[in-house]
Design a protein around this motif. Structure first.
Motif, PDB file in Angstrom:
ATOM      1  N   SER A 140       0.822  -1.214   0.000  1.00 43.20           N
ATOM      2  CA  SER A 140       0.000   0.000   0.000  1.00 43.20           C
ATOM      3  C   SER A 140       0.850   1.256   0.000  1.00 43.20           C
ATOM      4  CB  SER A 140      -0.924  -0.006   1.217  1.00 43.20           C
ATOM      5  OG  SER A 140      -1.771  -1.135   1.199  1.00 43.20           O
ATOM      6  N   GLU A 141       2.031   1.210   0.635  1.00 44.70           N
ATOM      7  CA  GLU A 141       2.893   2.378   0.682  1.00 44.70           C
ATOM      8  C   GLU A 141       3.320   2.807  -0.720  1.00 44.70           C
ATOM      9  OE1 GLU A 141       2.731   0.343   4.451  1.00 44.70           O
ATOM     10  OE2 GLU A 141       3.281  -0.343   2.431  1.00 44.70           O
ATOM     11  N   LEU A 142       3.593   1.838  -1.586  1.00 44.56           N
ATOM     12  CA  LEU A 142       3.982   2.156  -2.950  1.00 44.56           C
ATOM     13  C   LEU A 142       2.810   2.733  -3.732  1.00 44.56           C
ATOM     14  CD1 LEU A 142       6.332   2.073  -4.919  1.00 44.56           C
ATOM     15  CD2 LEU A 142       5.649  -0.240  -5.574  1.00 44.56           C
ATOM     16  N   ILE A 143       1.607   2.240  -3.459  1.00 39.12           N
ATOM     17  CA  ILE A 143       0.419   2.781  -4.128  1.00 39.12           C
ATOM     18  C   ILE A 143       0.164   4.210  -3.677  1.00 39.12           C
ATOM     19  CG2 ILE A 143      -2.046   2.461  -4.515  1.00 39.12           C
ATOM     20  CD1 ILE A 143      -0.230   0.366  -5.825  1.00 39.12           C
ATOM     21  N   ASP A 144       0.377   4.486  -2.388  1.00 38.42           N
ATOM     22  CA  ASP A 144       0.232   5.863  -1.897  1.00 38.42           C
ATOM     23  C   ASP A 144       1.228   6.794  -2.585  1.00 38.42           C
ATOM     24  OD1 ASP A 144      -1.850   5.328  -0.138  1.00 38.42           O
ATOM     25  OD2 ASP A 144      -0.491   4.748   1.486  1.00 38.42           O
ATOM     26  N   LEU A 145       2.447   6.309  -2.790  1.00 41.93           N
ATOM     27  CA  LEU A 145       3.453   7.103  -3.491  1.00 41.93           C
ATOM     28  C   LEU A 145       3.027   7.366  -4.928  1.00 41.93           C
ATOM     29  CD1 LEU A 145       6.219   8.452  -3.603  1.00 41.93           C
ATOM     30  CD2 LEU A 145       7.210   6.209  -4.165  1.00 41.93           C
ATOM     31  N   TYR A 146       2.483   6.328  -5.580  1.00 42.01           N
ATOM     32  CA  TYR A 146       1.984   6.521  -6.944  1.00 42.01           C
ATOM     33  C   TYR A 146       0.855   7.544  -6.975  1.00 42.01           C
ATOM     34  CZ  TYR A 146      -0.594   5.701 -11.245  1.00 42.01           C
ATOM     35  OH  TYR A 146      -1.256   5.870 -12.434  1.00 42.01           O
ATOM     36  N   GLY A 147       0.000   7.522  -5.951  1.00 42.48           N
ATOM     37  CA  GLY A 147      -1.087   8.493  -5.888  1.00 42.48           C
ATOM     38  C   GLY A 147      -0.575   9.924  -5.829  1.00 42.48           C
ATOM     39  N   GLU A 148       0.528  10.142  -5.099  1.00 45.89           N
ATOM     40  CA  GLU A 148       1.106  11.487  -5.043  1.00 45.89           C
ATOM     41  C   GLU A 148       1.694  11.879  -6.392  1.00 45.89           C
ATOM     42  OE1 GLU A 148       0.769  13.507  -2.533  1.00 45.89           O
ATOM     43  OE2 GLU A 148      -0.329  11.965  -1.416  1.00 45.89           O
ATOM     44  N   VAL A 149       2.390  10.939  -7.039  1.00 49.89           N
ATOM     45  CA  VAL A 149       2.963  11.226  -8.359  1.00 49.89           C
ATOM     46  C   VAL A 149       1.858  11.452  -9.382  1.00 49.89           C
ATOM     47  CG1 VAL A 149       4.416  10.299 -10.201  1.00 49.89           C
ATOM     48  CG2 VAL A 149       5.040   9.905  -7.810  1.00 49.89           C
ATOM     49  N   ALA A 150       0.729  10.745  -9.215  1.00 48.99           N
ATOM     50  CA  ALA A 150      -0.377  10.874 -10.166  1.00 48.99           C
ATOM     51  C   ALA A 150      -0.957  12.280 -10.177  1.00 48.99           C
ATOM     52  CB  ALA A 150      -1.463   9.852  -9.843  1.00 48.99           C
ATOM     53  N   HIS A 151      -0.873  12.990  -9.058  1.00 52.06           N
ATOM     54  CA  HIS A 151      -1.324  14.384  -9.054  1.00 52.06           C
ATOM     55  C   HIS A 151      -0.527  15.200 -10.082  1.00 52.06           C
ATOM     56  CE1 HIS A 151      -3.058  13.204  -5.166  1.00 52.06           C
ATOM     57  NE2 HIS A 151      -3.841  14.259  -5.282  1.00 52.06           N
ATOM     58  N   PHE A 152       0.780  15.000 -10.094  1.00 50.10           N
ATOM     59  CA  PHE A 152       1.632  15.716 -11.047  1.00 50.10           C
ATOM     60  C   PHE A 152       1.360  15.247 -12.471  1.00 50.10           C
ATOM     61  CE2 PHE A 152       5.594  15.695 -13.520  1.00 50.10           C
ATOM     62  CZ  PHE A 152       5.839  17.066 -13.588  1.00 50.10           C
ATOM     63  N   GLY A 153       1.250  13.924 -12.674  1.00 52.39           N
ATOM     64  CA  GLY A 153       0.998  13.399 -14.007  1.00 52.39           C
ATOM     65  C   GLY A 153      -0.334  13.872 -14.568  1.00 52.39           C
ATOM     66  N   ALA A 154      -1.369  13.930 -13.721  1.00 52.72           N
ATOM     67  CA  ALA A 154      -2.665  14.435 -14.174  1.00 52.72           C
ATOM     68  C   ALA A 154      -2.576  15.909 -14.548  1.00 52.72           C
ATOM     69  CB  ALA A 154      -3.711  14.224 -13.086  1.00 52.72           C
ATOM     70  N   GLY A 155      -1.763  16.674 -13.806  1.00 49.66           N
ATOM     71  CA  GLY A 155      -1.552  18.075 -14.158  1.00 49.66           C
ATOM     72  C   GLY A 155      -0.864  18.227 -15.500  1.00 49.66           C
ATOM     73  N   VAL A 156       0.098  17.355 -15.779  1.00 49.73           N
ATOM     74  CA  VAL A 156       0.764  17.366 -17.086  1.00 49.73           C
ATOM     75  C   VAL A 156      -0.242  17.080 -18.197  1.00 49.73           C
ATOM     76  CG1 VAL A 156       2.489  16.202 -18.517  1.00 49.73           C
ATOM     77  CG2 VAL A 156       3.011  16.743 -16.134  1.00 49.73           C
ATOM     78  N   PHE A 157      -1.134  16.124 -17.953  1.00 52.07           N
ATOM     79  CA  PHE A 157      -2.157  15.804 -18.950  1.00 52.07           C
ATOM     80  C   PHE A 157      -3.050  17.010 -19.220  1.00 52.07           C
ATOM     81  CE2 PHE A 157      -6.528  14.568 -19.863  1.00 52.07           C
ATOM     82  CZ  PHE A 157      -6.362  13.820 -21.019  1.00 52.07           C
ATOM     83  N   LEU A 158      -3.482  17.689 -18.167  1.00 52.58           N
ATOM     84  CA  LEU A 158      -4.332  18.860 -18.342  1.00 52.58           C
ATOM     85  C   LEU A 158      -3.609  19.953 -19.124  1.00 52.58           C
ATOM     86  CD1 LEU A 158      -6.081  19.141 -14.848  1.00 52.58           C
ATOM     87  CD2 LEU A 158      -7.138  18.525 -17.023  1.00 52.58           C
ATOM     88  N   LEU A 159      -2.310  20.117 -18.862  1.00 46.74           N
ATOM     89  CA  LEU A 159      -1.539  21.132 -19.582  1.00 46.74           C
ATOM     90  C   LEU A 159      -1.415  20.780 -21.059  1.00 46.74           C
ATOM     91  CD1 LEU A 159       0.144  23.707 -19.474  1.00 46.74           C
ATOM     92  CD2 LEU A 159       2.136  22.306 -18.910  1.00 46.74           C
ATOM     93  N   ILE A 160      -1.136  19.507 -21.355  1.00 47.34           N
ATOM     94  CA  ILE A 160      -1.037  19.073 -22.753  1.00 47.34           C
ATOM     95  C   ILE A 160      -2.375  19.265 -23.463  1.00 47.34           C
ATOM     96  CG2 ILE A 160      -0.679  17.083 -24.252  1.00 47.34           C
ATOM     97  CD1 ILE A 160       1.299  16.006 -22.215  1.00 47.34           C
TER      98      ILE A 160
END
Length: 402
Positions: A140-160
Motif C-alpha cells: 500500500s505504501e507504494l500505491i500511496d506514493l503513486y497516488g502522489e505522483v499521479a497528481h503531477f501526471g494528471a496536471g501534465v495531462f491537463l496542460l497538454i
C-alpha cells in the motif's frame, strides 16, 4: 486537430485476398496505425471501467472484501475503493509507458517499432492484464506514493490538453483568416463568433441563477464574475490593433473557459445551499448514471484526441515535405498522453484525494477538484494571451537587435 492521414498504409498486405482487404486484414499484417489508435482507446476505456468497478461495484461484494490471499491488501481494504482505482490506474500507466519507450522516435511505416505499435494485439492485451494484476500485489505504501505522483501526471495531462485545444482554436481562426477563405467565410465567422458569445453569456447567467442564488455565495459569485472578466480581457487583447487576432478565437476560448468554470462549480461538494441543482440528491437515478457515463466517455475522447495531436508540440517545424512512408502521428507522444491520462482518470474517480470517499456514480467531486478546474481555467487564459502577444514581443526584440 487530427494530423494528416497517410494514403499509403497498405504496403504489407501479403496473403490477403480481395475479400479480406478491409481494415481487419491490415490489422492482421500490422499495417494500419490509423486504426490502431482506436484499439488503444478501447483498452483505455476498459481500464476506466475497471477502475470504476473497483471503486463502486466490487467494494460492495462481501467476498472480495476479504482478499486474504493478497498480503498487500490488508484483508481487501487496500485493493478496493480509492486504492483499487490507483492500482488499476498504475497498471494502465505502466502499460502505456512501456509502449512509449518502445515506440518513441518511430518515423517510418513498416519498421519493427511501427509493426509493434500497430499489431501484436493479443500480446499487448495480455501484457496490460498482467501489469494490472501485478499492481494488486504491491504494498500500500507504494500505491500511496503513486497516488502522489499521479497528481503531477494528471496536471501534465491537463496542460497538454490545454495547449492542444488552444492550438486548434488558433489554427481554425488562422484558417478562416487566410487569403483562401477570408472573403467567402466572413459571414460564417461572424455567425460562429456571435453564437459563441451568446452561449457564453447565457451560460454565465445560468450559473448565476443556479449556483449563486443568494448574496452569501461569495466564492461562486467570484468564480463566475472573474470568468466574465477573463472573457472581456481575451476579447480586448485579440481585437487590439497590434494583435489583430479577430473575434472568433476569443469567442471559442470563451466557450472553453465558461465550460471549465461550470465544471469547477459542479465539482464542489454536496450539501451547500449555493449548489441547489448540482446533484444534491443522494439517491442514484438515471440522470446521475448518464452524467457519469458521459464523463467517462469524455475522458477517453479527450485523451484520444489529444494523443493524436503531436504536431502542435513539435519544437522544430521544418519545411521538409512529408513522405508517403512517414508515420501519420507521433507514436511516443500518443502513448505518453495515454499514460498521463491514466493518472488523470484516477484523480477524477477519487476526487484528487486518496483519502476522500466519493458517492456512487459520482465523478470529480470535492473542493480539490473544484480548485483544480478553476486553476486550469485561469492557466488556459494565460496561455491563450501569451500565444497572442508572444509574436509581437519576439518581433520587437528582433527589431531592437537589428
Amino acid at each position: 486537430m487530427e494530423p494528416r492521414e497517410s494514403n499509403n498504409i497498405n504496403s504489407n498486405q501479403q496473403g490477403c485476398g480481395l475479400k479480406d482487404s478491409s481494415w481487419c486484414c491490415q490489422f492482421k499484417n500490422a499495417s494500419n496505425p490509423l486504426m490502431a489508435r482506436y484499439v488503444y482507446g478501447l483498452i483505455f476505456l476498459a481500464a476506466n471501467m475497471l477502475a470504476w468497478a473497483t471503486r463502486d461495484e466490487l467494494s460492495s461484494i462481501s467476498a472480495l472484501t476479504e482478499l486474504k490471499g493478497f498480503k498487500a491488501c490488508k484483508v481487501g481494504k487496500d485493493c478496493l475503493g480509492a486504492h483499487g482505482v490507483l492500482r488499476v490506474s498504475m497498471g494502465c500507466f505502466l502499460f502505456f509507458m512501456m509502449m512509449f519507450w518502445s515506440t518513441t522516435r518511430t518515423s517510418k511505416l513498416n519498421e519493427p517499432r511501427d509493426r509493434w505499435h500497430s499489431g501484436w494485439w493479443a500480446t499487448k492485451i495480455v501484457l496490460w492484464i498482467i501489469l494490472t494484476i501485478f499492481t494488486f500485489l504491491l504494498p500500500s505504501e507504494l500505491i500511496d506514493l503513486y497516488g502522489e505522483v499521479a497528481h503531477f501526471g494528471a496536471g501534465v495531462f491537463l496542460l497538454i490538453q490545454l495547449v492542444s485545444i488552444i492550438s486548434f482554436i488558433t489554427w481554425l481562426n488562422d484558417c478562416f483568416a487566410s487569403e483562401k477563405y477570408a472573403e467567402r467565410c466572413q459571414i460564417h465567422v461572424m455567425v460562429f463568433a456571435t453564437g459563441s458569445y451568446f452561449i457564453c453569456l447565457v451560460g454565465i447567467i445560468l450559473m448565476y441563477i443556479w449556483y449563486a442564488p443568494i448574496p452569501s455565495c461569495l466564492l461562486n459569485i467570484f468564480f463566475i464574475t472573474w470568468t466574465l472578466v477573463l472573457l472581456q480581457i481575451m476579447t480586448s487583447v485579440s481585437l487590439h490593433p497590434k494583435v489583430n487576432g479577430g473575434i472568433l478565437s476569443p469567442g471559442l476560448m470563451g466557450l472553453y473557459v465558461v465550460f471549465l468554470c461550470w465544471c469547477a462549480i459542479r465539482s464542489e461538494p454536496e450539501g451547500d445551499q449555493c449548489i441547489r441543482t448540482s446533484g444534491t440528491v443522494t439517491k442514484t437515478d438515471w440522470q446521475n448514471i448518464i452524467s457519469f457515463v458521459i464523463g467517462i466517455l469524455a475522458i477517453v475522447i479527450a485523451t484520444f484526441s489529444t494523443g493524436i495531436d503531436s504536431k502542435c508540440f513539435q519544437l522544430r517545424k521544418g519545411d521538409k515535405p512529408a513522405e508517403e512512408d512517414d508515420v501519420p502521428y507521433g507514436y511516443g507522444f500518443f502513448h505518453f498522453v495515454f499514460a498521463t491520462g491514466a493518472m488523470y482518470f484516477a484523480m477524477l474517480l477519487i476526487g484528487w484525494n486518496t483519502h476522500h470517499s466519493m458517492r456512487k456514480w459520482s465523478l470529480d467531486v470535492g473542493w480539490t477538484s473544484a480548485w483544480v478546474r478553476i486553476v486550469n481555467e485561469w492557466l488556459a487564459v494565460c496561455v491563450y494571451l501569451w500565444m497572442l502577444i508572444a509574436p509581437i514581443i519576439w518581433k520587437a526584440r528582433q527589431t531592437e537587435s537589428t
